[in-house]
Design a protein around this motif. Structure first.
Motif, PDB file in Angstrom:
ATOM      1  N   LEU A 248      -8.997  -2.317  -1.479  1.00  0.00           N
ATOM      2  CA  LEU A 248      -7.935  -3.232  -1.060  1.00  0.00           C
ATOM      3  C   LEU A 248      -7.215  -2.711   0.180  1.00  0.00           C
ATOM      4  O   LEU A 248      -6.858  -3.482   1.078  1.00  0.00           O
TER       5      LEU A 248
ATOM      6  N   SER B 293      -7.643  -4.879   3.941  1.00  0.00           N
ATOM      7  CA  SER B 293      -6.457  -5.700   4.204  1.00  0.00           C
ATOM      8  C   SER B 293      -5.901  -5.391   5.580  1.00  0.00           C
ATOM      9  O   SER B 293      -6.269  -4.404   6.221  1.00  0.00           O
TER      10      SER B 293
ATOM     11  N   ALA C  25      -0.066  -7.309   4.154  1.00  0.00           N
ATOM     12  CA  ALA C  25      -0.819  -6.992   2.941  1.00  0.00           C
ATOM     13  C   ALA C  25      -1.298  -5.546   2.947  1.00  0.00           C
ATOM     14  O   ALA C  25      -1.373  -4.896   1.896  1.00  0.00           O
ATOM     15  N   HIS C  26      -1.602  -5.034   4.131  1.00  0.00           N
ATOM     16  CA  HIS C  26      -2.056  -3.645   4.231  1.00  0.00           C
ATOM     17  C   HIS C  26      -0.937  -2.684   3.819  1.00  0.00           C
ATOM     18  O   HIS C  26      -1.171  -1.714   3.087  1.00  0.00           O
TER      19      HIS C  26
ATOM     20  N   ASN D  94      -0.476  -2.888   0.016  1.00  0.00           N
ATOM     21  CA  ASN D  94      -1.518  -2.141  -0.697  1.00  0.00           C
ATOM     22  C   ASN D  94      -1.299  -0.632  -0.589  1.00  0.00           C
ATOM     23  O   ASN D  94      -1.624   0.118  -1.522  1.00  0.00           O
TER      24      ASN D  94
END
Length: 382
Positions: free
Chosen positions: A262, A266, A270-271, A274
């Motif tokens: 993930l 991403s 979102a990165h 995560n």
């Protein structure tokens, strides 16, 4: 004194000591000429110049080596030859030499030719560093101790650091590079250790892994530099060996593969989310697994990198403990297999005898069958 220099002749004169140095080549030649007369029982004339051994030949004071334009100085050695070495010679000839020629090219040739015989302590500061760099690049297993002994006068440790760093950069022997890494760790010099960490990052995969293990072992055994420096070195070394820590984390916790996937796949907000999720997951694991997860994580955005750096900084509050945990993730070396078990002589002998007996019996049976077949074929003919 002038009379003894020019108008005096005694073939028995052997030693000429220049207590009054001169800049005139003519006067110097006249003085040396007093001890060059031949006489029975005289082996050679001895000339003593009261100058520093490393005085170059372009110095105003004339010496025997500058008069003859010699490249090196070696105490007690024969300068003008050939001279027969008789039994009565009592001069002590030094093993080490010094470059005295003022020509830079000829001095470089002396360094190349007489690298392990140069008296390094008599060179100037720049040439001492040049010698240390050249020795680090050229050193081999048989003269490693000699190189260290030639730097015994180095009180500041600069020459030894230059020697070890050049060995890491330019030496072709892998074992010597690993040995230099161990000595860099033993120096406890932050500058040398920082350079060593950067150099190890450019090695091949297998050599880099061994170098990382050596440096981690040094950090685990003794404190080197400040805490923030040690933390930065630890995570650089963990980055160099990221595959090892990722492999351990995946084998230890199956959820690792999903979290790292993930994070890698991403981007944007979102990165970063995560990355926070991964950091939160490390809080529920033990120290070894948490260190492996943080070492295997890769950030693509500044926000995610800041999240990982904060977690890594908190993890590295005790650098020696973190170094030991990272070392545990490396696979242990394979043990050498023992030799094959020797079979008992009796068993082998019995087996071989049984085999021979069976072979003989089979041959006899075949022979008997063939004879019986021949007889059976011959009977109808009879």
């Amino acid at each position: 004194a002038q009379l003894l220099a020019e108008g005096w002749n005694s073939p028995r004169a052997t030693v000429c000591m220049h207590l009054a140095p001169t800049a005139s080549r003519r006067i110097y030649q006249q003085r040396v000429g007093r001890v060059t007369r031949r006489t029975p029982g005289k082996e050679a004339g001895i000339v003593v110049d009261f100058v520093h051994p490393s005085t170059p030949s372009d110095d105003p004071v004339v010496t025997l080596h500058s008069l003859l334009d010699r490249d090196v100085y070696r105490g007690g050695a024969i300068v003008v030859g050939p001279v027969r070495r008789g039994r009565g010679r009592r001069l002590r000839v030094e093993r080490r030499v010094l470059p005295i020629t003022p020509d830079p090219e000829r001095r470089a040739q002396v360094f190349e030719r007489e690298l392990w015989r140069i008296a390094v302590e008599h060179l100037n500061w720049g040439e001492q560093h040049a010698w240390a760099a050249l020795a680090g690049a050229r050193v081999a297993s048989n003269n490693w101790r000699r190189a260290k002994a030639m730097l015994h006068f180095d009180g500041t440790g600069e020459l030894r650091r230059r020697y070890l760093i050049t060995c890491l950069q330019r030496n072709r022997n892998t074992q010597l590079r690993m040995r230099a890494l161990q000595e860099v760790g033993a120096l406890r010099d932050p500058e040398a250790f920082d350079e060593a960490v950067e150099i190890v990052g450019g090695w091949s995969r297998e050599e880099r892994r061994e170098g990382v293990k050596t440096l981690l072992q040094a950090l685990a055994e003794r404190p080197i530099g400040r805490r923030d420096q040690a933390s930065r070195w630890l995570w650089h070394l963990a980055e160099y060996s990221r595959e090892v820590h990722e492999e351990y984390a995946v084998s230890r916790w199956p959820e690792t593969k999903r979290l790292l996937g993930l994070l890698v796949n991403s981007s944007g907000g979102a990165h970063a989310r995560n990355a926070r999720r991964l950091v939160q997951a490390t809080k529920n694991q033990d120290r070894r697994l948490s260190a492996a997860l943080l070492a295997a994580a890769l950030a693509h955005t500044p926000e995610a990198q800041q999240v990982l750096d904060g977690a890594r900084m908190r993890m590295a509050r005790k650098p020696s403990a973190l170094a030991r945990e990272l070392l545990r993730n490396f696979p242990k070396g394979r043990r050498k297999r023992g030799g094959r078990r020797r079979r008992g002589r009796g068993g082998n002998k019995g087996e071989s005898e049984n085999g021979n007996v069976q072979a003989v019996e089979s041959r006899k049976s075949k022979k008997g069958n063939s004879e019986s077949g021949d007889r059976s074929q011959q009977r109808p003919a009879a």
